[in-house]
Motif scaffolding. Structure first.
Motif, short mmCIF file in Angstrom:
data_model
loop_
_atom_site.label_atom_id
_atom_site.label_comp_id
_atom_site.label_asym_id
_atom_site.label_seq_id
_atom_site.Cartn_x
_atom_site.Cartn_y
_atom_site.Cartn_z
N ALA A 54 0.83 -1.20 0.00
CA ALA A 54 0.00 0.00 0.00
C ALA A 54 0.86 1.26 0.00
CB ALA A 54 -0.94 0.01 1.20
N ALA A 55 1.96 1.24 0.76
CA ALA A 55 2.85 2.39 0.79
C ALA A 55 3.57 2.56 -0.55
CB ALA A 55 3.87 2.24 1.92
N SER A 56 3.86 1.43 -1.21
CA SER A 56 4.46 1.50 -2.54
C SER A 56 3.51 2.18 -3.52
CB SER A 56 4.80 0.09 -3.03
OG SER A 56 5.11 0.09 -4.39
N VAL A 57 2.23 1.82 -3.45
CA VAL A 57 1.23 2.45 -4.31
C VAL A 57 1.15 3.94 -4.02
CG1 VAL A 57 -1.24 2.55 -4.83
CG2 VAL A 57 -0.12 0.33 -4.54
N GLU A 58 1.19 4.30 -2.75
CA GLU A 58 1.10 5.72 -2.36
C GLU A 58 2.29 6.51 -2.90
OE1 GLU A 58 1.00 8.32 1.77
OE2 GLU A 58 0.00 6.38 1.68
N LYS A 59 3.47 5.95 -2.81
CA LYS A 59 4.64 6.65 -3.32
C LYS A 59 4.55 6.82 -4.83
CE LYS A 59 9.69 6.50 -3.53
NZ LYS A 59 10.92 5.74 -3.17
N SER A 60 4.09 5.78 -5.54
CA SER A 60 3.96 5.86 -6.99
C SER A 60 2.96 6.93 -7.41
CB SER A 60 3.52 4.50 -7.54
OG SER A 60 4.47 3.50 -7.23
N ILE A 61 1.86 7.02 -6.68
CA ILE A 61 0.84 8.04 -6.97
C ILE A 61 1.42 9.44 -6.81
CG2 ILE A 61 -1.29 9.08 -6.09
CD1 ILE A 61 -2.33 6.27 -5.59
N ASN A 62 2.18 9.63 -5.77
CA ASN A 62 2.70 10.97 -5.51
C ASN A 62 3.87 11.33 -6.42
OD1 ASN A 62 1.22 12.32 -3.14
ND2 ASN A 62 1.45 10.20 -2.47
N MET A 63 4.57 10.34 -6.93
CA MET A 63 5.56 10.64 -7.97
C MET A 63 4.87 11.20 -9.21
SD MET A 63 8.09 7.32 -7.60
CE MET A 63 9.09 7.77 -9.01
N LYS A 64 3.72 10.65 -9.54
CA LYS A 64 2.94 11.16 -10.65
C LYS A 64 2.39 12.55 -10.33
CE LYS A 64 -1.23 10.08 -13.37
NZ LYS A 64 -0.59 10.05 -14.68
N ARG A 65 1.92 12.72 -9.11
CA ARG A 65 1.25 13.97 -8.71
C ARG A 65 2.17 15.17 -8.83
NH1 ARG A 65 -2.06 14.63 -3.00
NH2 ARG A 65 -2.78 16.79 -3.30
N PHE A 66 3.41 15.03 -8.43
CA PHE A 66 4.31 16.18 -8.40
C PHE A 66 5.24 16.26 -9.59
CE2 PHE A 66 3.22 15.44 -3.91
CZ PHE A 66 2.64 16.67 -3.64
#
Length: 879
Positions: A54-66
């Motif tokens: 789940a934390a891996s997914v969160e990090k991937s999402i935020n790499m896209k976000r910023f």
């Protein structure tokens, strides 16, 4: 653009506007709640301690976000713990990314937004890596990345750039994959991760080891460190198939004056392989002071590979004129009986044994002052591949009945044949070699600006030289002994193949002893050769000089970049040209061709923060992708025969690259820190697509029997810059972390691609189809995770796609979907048990031939492949 897509585009625009309105409304509705929260910043995200899926997914999402461009990413769960077992498997979870499977069923080639694998580039830490293979594909070299050499455990993040930036290497129309490994000063000190796993390959009924590890160290001053990673992976794959070989051809099967299409051969195939892969990485990092940093990345990889394929069939091609009881459906002969013939029973066996080695070295020096940064890089990469290919084919006297009905190729032989009944008719040994090298130098300068709209300006230059070469030594061997005894299949084959397609033994498929055949070859004098097969001789050198300038802006709610990259490509292609048979060529001449072209590639990425949790993006760029290496060979060859006339093949070093103008528009709603709902529309206007064409040329021909030299008209097959087309579509991405430890990841991509029809295609009513484009791609993952246990089920699907043309008919891979299961249990904080099932429901993949319009025809199956399931059980430890 067709009417179907035009209507769809209108709906997309409406949906986009609605999504923006909903996003804005949602942000207003949640204003009170957001006021009590600290606004999420990039700096906050970078402090996330990634543990668990789940934390891996969160990090991937935020790499896209910023990000400042259109980027999707996959991040490691922890050091040495990537979500999938291969890099290509991980990439297929990303919207718009499709993978192709190799003969053994592993994902090894990547398409992005409907573009063929060689039209995308993959960079390791920002740089290209030379690659080779240990299979016969060495003779048809491609720019596609060899994902097998890079195990997922050694990867920190994968980033897929779908829009262009001026400071990223050119060469992609679909997208650019950037693979990043860990730097030691960014990791914990004195940290080790070790994985011990076992793979069970269901079809092969074998268990093979899979070992990997990573150790990272840095000193107390945290100014020097290193990490060392390794992997040892063994595979034992088996793929069973029911196949149509030699394509579909036409004849008047029922003597009614109309031509029908019929299969060249209908039969059964078993492909099996064993391979060992060893890859090691070493990274050294030294921070000389607060301003100066050195990073030295090194990769070493070696793979040994053995494989064989055996095929048994009713050989219809030479016996079609005698077909009895023909069954014809929509112009295709789908069933019939063939009376006994000496060449009707066909058996072929091919064995490959080889290895490839790859190394890559990259030194990156970064000097960071208060308001500027200077970065220099030097690198070298080298790959060598070689394979010994032995092949033999046999014929027997039998009758046969075949059927293609229900889309399944099947054949029954009337004679009760044993291996001794098949006489040896042809055999050869090929020794194939290739090598690939690249050197590069790069200098980048970034200057920070004070205030205003633009925050930084970046400029750089890069120079690289890439070479690729191959050759093939061929020898043919006798069919009869010195005393006239006919060699036969029984010398090398014995028991029937077991459990074929899960249906038990197959009476006309036998176990072939490849080692025994190789020993026979080594002790037998060839009838011709060894000689260099000139059709596979080439030597290419490509020099690329590039420079760019890029401006970065960040003002109020606007951020992004704009720039331009100027590139000069120079090619030197060396090979041979000849007429005559490849083993007895006439008029051999060395040939060398040079070519060069320039590209001016502007790009812009504009991002607008509509609300704290809504990002709207627009991107536009001119992009290019260089022709595949095989197209660029200077070689040409031709042969004249009374029955077929004069025909030839020729490479084309004078090809220009694929060029396109692309646009992206997207809206992304981050409704919490680990969730996203996004919609993206993309459009690519392709100026020219390279296709094979048949043209008439006048070549000099020397008759091998009379020695008379004359100029004749040849029909020559040659790659040429063809007409353009367009590729447009959309992506929908929804990921959400749900209560009670559950979560979901889904995405869907629609890609509508069209090439312009040539005059000949219009006259024949034939469609022009973009290779490797699946109209529909879907991925879904449902996961559950708590402090001790994690499980996820994933499903990936891509619809049918065109992959090649054979004898004037398109060939398609049918739509394919697959379920995978991943489970893990934390025994302790430092010990994790894992289980994985790949292709959980044992799905089969099918291929189909097209009809005269170029579209798939269900009456013309090409293959049904059974890859089987794979199971992994293991433990991951950290210290």
């Amino acid at each position: 653009m067709n009417k179907k897509f035009s209507a769809l585009a209108i709906c997309i625009k409406k949906a986009l506007v609605q999504s923006l309105v909903l996003g804005a409304s949602a942000s207003v509705f949640a204003a009170d709640e957001q006021a009590d929260k600290k606004k999420v910043t990039k700096e906050d995200i970078e402090q996330i301690e990634v543990r668990g899926y789940a934390a891996s997914v969160e990090k991937s999402i935020n790499m896209k976000r910023f990000s400042n461009s259109v980027v999707d990413a996959v991040s490691a769960e922890d050091i040495g713990k990537f979500p999938d077992q291969t890099v290509a498997d991980a990439l297929q979870r990303i919207p718009g990314v499709q993978v192709e499977k190799d003969l053994g069923g592993e994902s090894d080639r990547v398409s992005i937004r409907g573009t063929a694998p060689h039209l995308n580039i993959t960079l390791l830490n920002g740089q290209n890596v030379a690659s080779a293979t240990a299979s016969a594909s060495i003779t048809r070299p491609s720019r596609g990345f060899n994902y097998s050499l890079l195990p997922a455990e050694l990867v920190d993040t994968l980033e897929v750039y779908k829009s262009a930036e001026a400071d990223i290497d050119e060469g992609s129309i679909g997208g650019t994959v950037v693979v990043k490994t860990r730097k030691p000063l960014d990791s914990e000190a004195n940290y080790a991760a070790l994985s011990v796993k076992a793979f069970h390959f269901e079809n092969a009924d074998e268990i093979k080891p899979y070992l990997s590890g990573l150790y990272s160290w840095k000193n107390e001053a945290q100014d020097f460190g290193f990490n060392v990673g390794f992997i040892h992976k063994e595979t034992a794959t088996q793929r069973d198939s029911k196949e149509v070989r030699f394509g579909y051809r036409s004849t008047d099967a029922n003597q009614d004056g109309n031509a029908e299409f019929y299969p060249g051969a209908v039969g059964y195939n078993r492909y099996a392989s064993d391979s060992d892969l060893d890859t090691a990485t070493v990274t050294l990092q030294y921070a000389a002071n607060d301003n100066l940093d050195f990073v030295f990345n090194n990769l070493y990889s070696s793979s040994e590979h053995k494989s064989f394929g055996t095929y048994s069939s009713g050989f219809i091609l030479q016996n079609i004129s005698n077909v009895e009881n023909p069954v014809i459906v929509d112009g295709t002969l789908v069933a019939g009986d063939l009376p006994a013939h000496n060449n009707l029973g066909y058996y072929g066996n091919a064995g490959y044994e080889g290895e490839f080695k790859t190394q890559a070295h990259d030194l990156k020096v970064t000097y960071k002052a208060e308001n500027y940064t200077v970065t220099g890089q030097l690198g070298y990469s080298k790959a060598d591949g070689e394979v010994s290919d032995v092949y033999s084919e046999y014929y027997a006297n039998t009758g046969a009945s075949f059927t293609l009905e229900n889309g399944t190729p099947d054949v029954t032989l009337s004679a009760d044949l044993s291996p001794q009944d098949y006489r040896l008719d042809y055999n050869h040994k090929n020794d194939i070699f290739n090598d690939s090298k690249e050197i590069y130098g790069q200098l980048d300068v970034e200057y920070l600006l004070d205030g205003g709209f633009f925050t930084a300006i970046k400029a750089g230059v890069k120079y690289r030289e890439h070479s690729k070469a191959a050759s093939l030594m061929k020898a043919n061997y006798p069919k009869v002994s010195a005393d006239g005894e006919t060699y036969h299949l029984g010398m090398f084959a014995s028991d029937s193949a077991s459990d074929f397609m899960g249906e038990g033994a197959n009476a006309i498929l036998w176990q072939f002893d490849n080692a025994k055949y190789a020993d026979w070859i080594s002790s037998t004098t060839p009838t011709s050769g060894p000689y260099e097969h000139l059709d596979y001789t080439f030597d290419l050198e490509e020099t690329v000089t590039a420079g760019y300038v890029k401006a970065v802006f960040d003002y109020n709610k606007w951020r992004g970049n704009m720039g331009v990259r100027a590139v000069k490509t120079e090619l030197d292609s060396r090979s041979v040209e000849y007429t005559g048979r490849s083993f007895a060529p006439e008029n051999i001449q060395d040939v060398e061709s040079t070519n060069s072209y320039d590209d001016f590639l502007p790009s812009v990425n504009i991002n607008y923060d509509l609300a704290d949790d809504v990002v709207v993006r627009f991107a536009a760029a001119k992009v290019m992708s260089r022709p595949d290496y095989d197209f660029l060979s200077a070689r040409k060859s031709g042969y004249c025969a009374a029955a077929t006339g004069c025909k030839g093949t020729e490479g084309n070093p004078y090809l220009k690259p694929y060029r396109a103008t692309q646009y992206d528009l997207s809206a992304e709603w981050y409704f919490n820190e680990s969730s996203i709902l996004s919609f993206a529309y993309f459009y690519k206007d392709i100026d020219s697509y390279i296709t094979n064409a048949t043209v008439e040329k006048q070549w000099t021909w020397t008759d091998p029997d009379t020695g008379i030299e004359e100029v004749r008209d040849f029909l020559v097959t040659q790659p040429q810059n063809g007409l353009g087309g367009e590729n447009a579509g959309f992506e929908v991405n929804y990921t959400q972390k749900l209560p009670y430890g559950f979560g979901i990841q889904t995405n869907y991509t629609y890609s509508d691609a069209e090439l312009e029809q040539t005059a000949e295609q219009k006259e024949a009513g034939e469609e022009a189809v973009l290779p490797n484009n699946s109209e529909d791609t879907f991925n879904a993952t449902v996961y559950y995770e708590n402090s001790a246990f994690s499980a996820r089920v994933s499903y990936t699907y891509r619809s049918e796609y065109f992959y090649t043309n054979y004898l004037g008919l398109n060939q398609y891979k049918d739509g394919f979907g697959q379920y995978d299961l991943n489970m893990s249990y934390n025994v302790t904080e430092n010990l994790n048990l894992i289980f994985q099932a790949i292709n959980l429901t044992n799905e089969e993949q099918k291929a189909t031939s097209g009809n005269s319009t170029g579209m798939p025809d269900n009456n013309r199956p090409l293959a049904i492949h059974d890859y089987g399931r794979r199971f992994l059980l293991g433990a991951q430890m950290k210290f």
